[in-house]
Design a protein around this motif. Structure first.
Motif, PDB file in Angstrom:
ATOM      1  N   MET A   1     -29.648 -13.090   0.098  1.00  0.00           N
ATOM      2  CA  MET A   1     -28.696 -14.161   0.347  1.00  0.00           C
ATOM      3  C   MET A   1     -27.251 -13.717   0.095  1.00  0.00           C
ATOM      4  N   MET A   2     -27.070 -12.675  -0.712  1.00  0.00           N
ATOM      5  CA  MET A   2     -25.735 -12.263  -1.125  1.00  0.00           C
ATOM      6  C   MET A   2     -25.150 -11.149  -0.262  1.00  0.00           C
ATOM      7  N   VAL A   3     -25.945 -10.643   0.674  1.00  0.00           N
ATOM      8  CA  VAL A   3     -25.489  -9.489   1.454  1.00  0.00           C
ATOM      9  C   VAL A   3     -24.191  -9.756   2.218  1.00  0.00           C
ATOM     10  N   PRO A   4     -24.094 -10.865   2.988  1.00  0.00           N
ATOM     11  CA  PRO A   4     -22.828 -11.078   3.714  1.00  0.00           C
ATOM     12  C   PRO A   4     -21.630 -11.199   2.768  1.00  0.00           C
TER      13      PRO A   4
ATOM     14  N   ALA B   1     -16.363  -6.201  -0.465  1.00  0.00           N
ATOM     15  CA  ALA B   1     -15.969  -4.795  -0.292  1.00  0.00           C
ATOM     16  C   ALA B   1     -14.771  -4.671   0.657  1.00  0.00           C
ATOM     17  N   GLU B   2     -14.694  -5.598   1.635  1.00  0.00           N
ATOM     18  CA  GLU B   2     -13.511  -5.645   2.514  1.00  0.00           C
ATOM     19  C   GLU B   2     -12.274  -6.070   1.742  1.00  0.00           C
ATOM     20  N   ILE B   3     -12.428  -7.118   0.944  1.00  0.00           N
ATOM     21  CA  ILE B   3     -11.284  -7.696   0.219  1.00  0.00           C
ATOM     22  C   ILE B   3     -10.676  -6.661  -0.733  1.00  0.00           C
ATOM     23  N   ILE B   4     -11.535  -5.906  -1.405  1.00  0.00           N
ATOM     24  CA  ILE B   4     -11.036  -4.968  -2.421  1.00  0.00           C
ATOM     25  C   ILE B   4     -10.329  -3.773  -1.755  1.00  0.00           C
ATOM     26  N   ALA B   5     -10.745  -3.424  -0.553  1.00  0.00           N
ATOM     27  CA  ALA B   5     -10.013  -2.461   0.290  1.00  0.00           C
ATOM     28  C   ALA B   5      -9.575  -1.203  -0.464  1.00  0.00           C
TER      29      ALA B   5
ATOM     30  N   ILE C   1     -23.789  -2.039  -4.278  1.00  0.00           N
ATOM     31  CA  ILE C   1     -24.318  -1.246  -3.163  1.00  0.00           C
ATOM     32  C   ILE C   1     -23.432  -1.416  -1.915  1.00  0.00           C
ATOM     33  N   ALA C   2     -22.880  -2.620  -1.719  1.00  0.00           N
ATOM     34  CA  ALA C   2     -21.968  -2.834  -0.584  1.00  0.00           C
ATOM     35  C   ALA C   2     -20.757  -1.908  -0.684  1.00  0.00           C
ATOM     36  N   PHE C   3     -20.289  -1.677  -1.916  1.00  0.00           N
ATOM     37  CA  PHE C   3     -19.162  -0.745  -2.113  1.00  0.00           C
ATOM     38  C   PHE C   3     -19.596   0.701  -1.854  1.00  0.00           C
ATOM     39  N   ALA C   4     -20.782   1.058  -2.316  1.00  0.00           N
ATOM     40  CA  ALA C   4     -21.276   2.421  -2.085  1.00  0.00           C
ATOM     41  C   ALA C   4     -21.428   2.699  -0.594  1.00  0.00           C
ATOM     42  N   LYS C   5     -21.863   1.664   0.160  1.00  0.00           N
ATOM     43  CA  LYS C   5     -22.049   1.853   1.597  1.00  0.00           C
ATOM     44  C   LYS C   5     -20.712   1.936   2.340  1.00  0.00           C
ATOM     45  N   LYS C   6     -19.765   1.096   1.930  1.00  0.00           N
ATOM     46  CA  LYS C   6     -18.488   1.049   2.651  1.00  0.00           C
ATOM     47  C   LYS C   6     -17.593   2.236   2.286  1.00  0.00           C
ATOM     48  N   TYR C   7     -17.685   2.694   1.042  1.00  0.00           N
ATOM     49  CA  TYR C   7     -16.788   3.763   0.577  1.00  0.00           C
ATOM     50  C   TYR C   7     -17.612   5.006   0.255  1.00  0.00           C
ATOM     51  N   PRO C   8     -17.648   5.976   1.180  1.00  0.00           N
ATOM     52  CA  PRO C   8     -18.596   7.099   1.069  1.00  0.00           C
ATOM     53  C   PRO C   8     -18.349   7.994  -0.136  1.00  0.00           C
TER      54      PRO C   8
ATOM     55  N   PRO D   1     -17.792 -14.690   2.724  1.00  0.00           N
ATOM     56  CA  PRO D   1     -18.546 -15.216   3.873  1.00  0.00           C
ATOM     57  C   PRO D   1     -19.944 -15.697   3.489  1.00  0.00           C
ATOM     58  N   ALA D   2     -20.376 -16.803   4.116  1.00  0.00           N
ATOM     59  CA  ALA D   2     -21.738 -17.341   3.968  1.00  0.00           C
ATOM     60  C   ALA D   2     -22.128 -17.498   2.508  1.00  0.00           C
ATOM     61  N   SER D   3     -21.199 -18.021   1.713  1.00  0.00           N
ATOM     62  CA  SER D   3     -21.432 -18.065   0.276  1.00  0.00           C
ATOM     63  C   SER D   3     -20.732 -19.257  -0.346  1.00  0.00           C
ATOM     64  N   MET D   4     -21.326 -19.784  -1.405  1.00  0.00           N
ATOM     65  CA  MET D   4     -20.661 -20.815  -2.203  1.00  0.00           C
ATOM     66  C   MET D   4     -19.723 -20.161  -3.227  1.00  0.00           C
ATOM     67  N   ASN D   5     -19.775 -18.844  -3.322  1.00  0.00           N
ATOM     68  CA  ASN D   5     -18.963 -18.108  -4.290  1.00  0.00           C
ATOM     69  C   ASN D   5     -17.558 -17.831  -3.763  1.00  0.00           C
ATOM     70  N   GLN D   6     -16.623 -17.683  -4.700  1.00  0.00           N
ATOM     71  CA  GLN D   6     -15.292 -17.155  -4.405  1.00  0.00           C
ATOM     72  C   GLN D   6     -15.103 -15.876  -5.203  1.00  0.00           C
ATOM     73  N   ALA D   7     -14.191 -15.032  -4.734  1.00  0.00           N
ATOM     74  CA  ALA D   7     -13.784 -13.870  -5.520  1.00  0.00           C
ATOM     75  C   ALA D   7     -12.436 -14.167  -6.163  1.00  0.00           C
ATOM     76  N   VAL D   8     -12.360 -13.909  -7.462  1.00  0.00           N
ATOM     77  CA  VAL D   8     -11.091 -14.016  -8.191  1.00  0.00           C
ATOM     78  C   VAL D   8     -10.728 -12.583  -8.580  1.00  0.00           C
ATOM     79  N   VAL D   9      -9.645 -12.062  -7.983  1.00  0.00           N
ATOM     80  CA  VAL D   9      -9.323 -10.638  -8.104  1.00  0.00           C
ATOM     81  C   VAL D   9      -8.020 -10.472  -8.870  1.00  0.00           C
ATOM     82  N   SER D  10      -8.025  -9.551  -9.812  1.00  0.00           N
ATOM     83  CA  SER D  10      -6.833  -9.360 -10.641  1.00  0.00           C
ATOM     84  C   SER D  10      -6.695  -7.885 -11.006  1.00  0.00           C
ATOM     85  N   ALA D  11      -5.434  -7.406 -11.064  1.00  0.00           N
ATOM     86  CA  ALA D  11      -5.187  -5.996 -11.388  1.00  0.00           C
ATOM     87  C   ALA D  11      -4.849  -5.840 -12.867  1.00  0.00           C
ATOM     88  N   LYS D  12      -5.202  -4.676 -13.386  1.00  0.00           N
ATOM     89  CA  LYS D  12      -4.862  -4.326 -14.775  1.00  0.00           C
ATOM     90  C   LYS D  12      -3.352  -4.200 -14.891  1.00  0.00           C
TER      91      LYS D  12
END
Lengths: 337, 337
Positions: free
Chosen positions: A149-152, A158-162, A183-190, A326-337
């Motif tokens: 359910m979390m794949v999309p 992984a797109e957002i973190i760019a 795993i989504a990050f491992a796949k997107k970023y070789p 996408p396709a999720s009830m979740n949001q990402a909250v992103v913050s830099a050190k």
């Protein structure tokens, strides 16, 4: 049925009997109904031999699933809706039906059976620690059931973190569970190295999924309690997916400080969460998630974006940004050190 | 959250977790929440001592009940909706909260826990006879829990039947349960004699209610199986409220023939039922009721108006008319001998 200005018992009746909707959906998944309808509309009579079930039972179940919005009915034939085809047919890559194995697992059902007592206490009535007890077996069920359910959403994150795909990167996935986020990050970023942290029995599931995704060579694990274990250091990104909601605010801040210390300068934390608005009653699914935390944890909650911003500030982070997934009830909250 | 043309998992997620809505409503009723709010809005902090529960638990429960449409929230204070005030405050004459004691009783919950097997079999998986077993104790629970909710509809039915109040009349109330349907006739028609038929332990509840309504002098009972017992004769009206849905069509016709024989010439039968449209998927509550019959009975169903018309014709009745009933998911199907 009623004059427009007269009180109606409909919502009461619908809600008292809402458990029947859950039971019907579970039966439809158990009987493989959505997969059987994936190739085209069928009548109850046509379904019966395929589902190994009575025509009468299927007719009543399919009518009910039509009333509930999962099927459409034309004449005597039932067809999948677009959403049912995407999420409930086992032929779909986004199949999410296995989520019922976690969302309807005994510990969750039991916790809701003792909800009145949880309200009285102000926290789970199931045990002192509820679902946050060390190595609670429900997290293995979670890992096995909830990844699909979390794949999309994980690809969205992984797109957002760019990250810069041409450079090496170190990603830490906290309470990795199924491991799908990391795993989504491992796949997107070789060139990304992913470290997954969770209880040892849960990590077996994440490792299986990393193997299926072909990223084992860049996938390692830390087994243990996220609050107590050494997280390592110099991470580019720390993912904290659906973890902080299990704890009180002070513990969240404590954990975010530990995260801050594990990040390299300029590194980012990505908190994935059910984030209600400040009114705490919208959007419905994120706001309603607080009740799951009341039922299953001593002090967990669904925190608002402002709540996370304040915790992050206290832990030394920059002001965060919020991102739908996408396709999720979740949001990402992103913050830099 | 999603592009408008992308599949959404929202309905799936809402339905898998629908049992949590039922649990929250049950907790709110158990904790007397709606009655405590009957005198005006209160915050979780103000509710805590009155409900003898934790502020935190009440805050999360009240937010959830607001999301679910049972409360409104202004600032930190929660208030009843019009429908909650009418049906869920114990201070309301239309209080229906006790319906949870039947609708969430063990036999019903168990039947829905074995729904997949019921679909396979095409009838209840609980026992050979399910809820129609002789003297099944759930009907005492039903009688104690469900009367209040039916009062407005019962008064509506007594209006629809429109007997001549100046003349004596004989009314038979089949599977009387709480007795509310027949008692409404006894109250509206001062010369009416009401005969209530049900299992002996259930009739005690009907008799208590007849006593409370002050109609005992015109209230008598027949204990036993409606199919096997002598119904008496020369009735002006026979009420069959929420009874026929437990049986297959042939048994319904058989019982309607027996009813026909018990009526005086020109007498009428009033069937009160969940009546879906011919599409069997609208209106939602009446159509959805079939699933309760699949789960709990060997061969019961929610029949359409056309279905009842055909059964009534076969039993010798005139073509029936259909009537909505106030504050109810039920309709009345009325036909003359």
């Amino acid at each position: 049925m009623n004059a427009p200005d007269k009180p109606k018992p409909d919502l009461f009746f619908d809600t008292v009997t809402a458990y029947q909707k859950t039971a019907a959906l579970k039966a439809a998944i158990d009987l493989n109904l959505f997969t059987l309808l994936a190739d085209g509309p069928l009548s109850a009579k046509e379904l019966a031999p395929k589902a190994n079930a009575a025509e009468r039972g299927l007719r009543i179940l399919c009518d009910y699933m039509t009333v509930s919005g999962f099927l459409t009915k034309t004449g005597q034939r039932y067809a999948l809706t677009r959403d049912s085809a995407a999420f409930l047919s086992r032929k779909s890559p986004a199949y999410a039906g296995s989520a019922t194995e976690f969302l309807l697992s005994d510990p969750l059902i039991r916790a809701f059976n003792s909800l009145s007592e949880a309200v009285r206490r102000g926290g789970t009535a199931e045990s002192k620690e509820g679902s946050v007890a060390p190595e609670h077996p429900m997290w293995v069920t979670f890992a096995r059931a909830m990844g699909g359910m979390m794949v999309p959403a994980s690809h969205g994150l992984a797109e957002i973190i760019a990250l810069d795909a041409s450079r090496p990167a170190k990603i830490l996935d906290i309470a990795a569970g199924h491991g799908v986020w990391g795993i989504a990050f491992a796949k997107k970023y070789p060139r990304a190295q992913v470290v997954a942290l969770d209880w040892a029995p849960v990590l077996q599931v994440a490792q299986e999924n990393a193997r299926s995704a072909g990223v084992t060579d860049r996938y390692s694990v830390i087994a243990g309690d996220a609050f107590a274990t050494d997280l390592g250091s110099d991470y580019d990104t720390v993912l904290i997916p659906n973890f902080l909601h299990h704890f009180n605010r002070a513990d969240c801040v404590r954990f975010l400080k530990k995260t801050h210390a594990a990040l390299k300068p300029g590194g980012r934390v990505a908190i994935v969460e059910f984030v209600p608005n400040p009114d705490r009653i919208t959007p419905p699914q994120a706001a309603g998630f607080s009740l799951v935390m009341l039922a299953t944890t001593p002090e967990g909650d669904a925190y608002t974006f402002e709540g996370y911003a304040s915790m992050l500030a206290e832990a030394g982070f920059q002001p965060p940004s919020s991102h739908p997934l996408p396709a999720s009830m979740n949001q990402a909250v992103v913050s830099a050190k």
